[in-house]
Enzyme design. Sequence first.
Site, PDB file in Angstrom:
ATOM      1  N   GLY A 133      -4.538  -0.640   5.364  1.00 43.75           N
ATOM      2  CA  GLY A 133      -4.700  -1.887   4.632  1.00 43.75           C
ATOM      3  C   GLY A 133      -4.374  -3.131   5.422  1.00 43.75           C
ATOM      4  O   GLY A 133      -4.222  -4.211   4.837  1.00 43.75           O
ATOM      5  N   VAL A 185       0.048  -0.957  17.430  1.00 44.11           N
ATOM      6  CA  VAL A 185       0.294  -0.181  18.655  1.00 44.11           C
ATOM      7  C   VAL A 185       0.443  -1.159  19.808  1.00 44.11           C
ATOM      8  O   VAL A 185       1.405  -1.118  20.564  1.00 44.11           O
ATOM      9  CB  VAL A 185      -0.850   0.814  18.926  1.00 44.11           C
ATOM     10  CG1 VAL A 185      -0.604   1.566  20.239  1.00 44.11           C
ATOM     11  CG2 VAL A 185      -0.990   1.805  17.769  1.00 44.11           C
ATOM     12  N   GLU A 200       0.838  -1.191   0.000  1.00 41.47           N
ATOM     13  CA  GLU A 200       0.000   0.000   0.000  1.00 41.47           C
ATOM     14  C   GLU A 200       0.884   1.255   0.000  1.00 41.47           C
ATOM     15  O   GLU A 200       0.675   2.172  -0.776  1.00 41.47           O
ATOM     16  CB  GLU A 200      -0.905   0.011   1.236  1.00 41.47           C
ATOM     17  CG  GLU A 200      -1.807   1.239   1.320  1.00 41.47           C
ATOM     18  CD  GLU A 200      -2.706   1.221   2.538  1.00 41.47           C
ATOM     19  OE1 GLU A 200      -3.832   1.735   2.439  1.00 41.47           O
ATOM     20  OE2 GLU A 200      -2.299   0.697   3.593  1.00 41.47           O
TER      21      GLU A 200
END
Length: 207
Positions: free
Chosen positions: A103, A80, A5
């Site tokens: 994505g 994260v 992406e």
Amino acid sequence: GVHTEMYVDAFVDIARAGKINGSKKAIDRGRQVFAFAAGTQKLYDYIKENPAVMAAPVNYTNDARTIAQIDNFMSINNAVDLDLTGQINAESAGTKHISGTGGQVDFLTGAAMSKGGKSFICVASSRVGKDGVRTSNIVPHFNGEIVTSPRSQAYYVATEQGVANLAGRTTWERAEGLIAIAHPQFREELIAEAEKMHIWRRSNKSC
């Protein structure tokens, strides 16, 4: 080969080192395919009028059916944090929204559909805040964090402590695998929390 992406500087360095040529791609052979590019001037100079790279619409690059056509596809995504069931948060710090879904789900799905494909979630086992306090990026459970990808799509999870394969694992096996690659400072704490959640068997301790 590259099918991504976001195209970044690292691809330029690897291509210039002769490690990327796209010669084995089943589709878009000889082309590095991406939806958008962001980086230093080196990157923009490299992709300008370069037939070895190809910008394509995101509904092509991120379509799992497109990705699945590339054998041995390895998807690499960041996060994260993750909870002990394998749920992946890649877009919020607590309840604070810091990013979009992007994505990640598309590439996890496409890699799973690819012959010989694998997907990796790569995340540091911990982080140190501005206050100097270290926090685990593998947590017992989420408290308002956004679930970007469900636990059913968490396959390989990698930290600097190792790699856990969560595919097809039971809940307690997932917890065990993730605790094994958590920062050593937090492992006993995670075990204690997992026991409270009834997803840990002390007899199975291996980390």
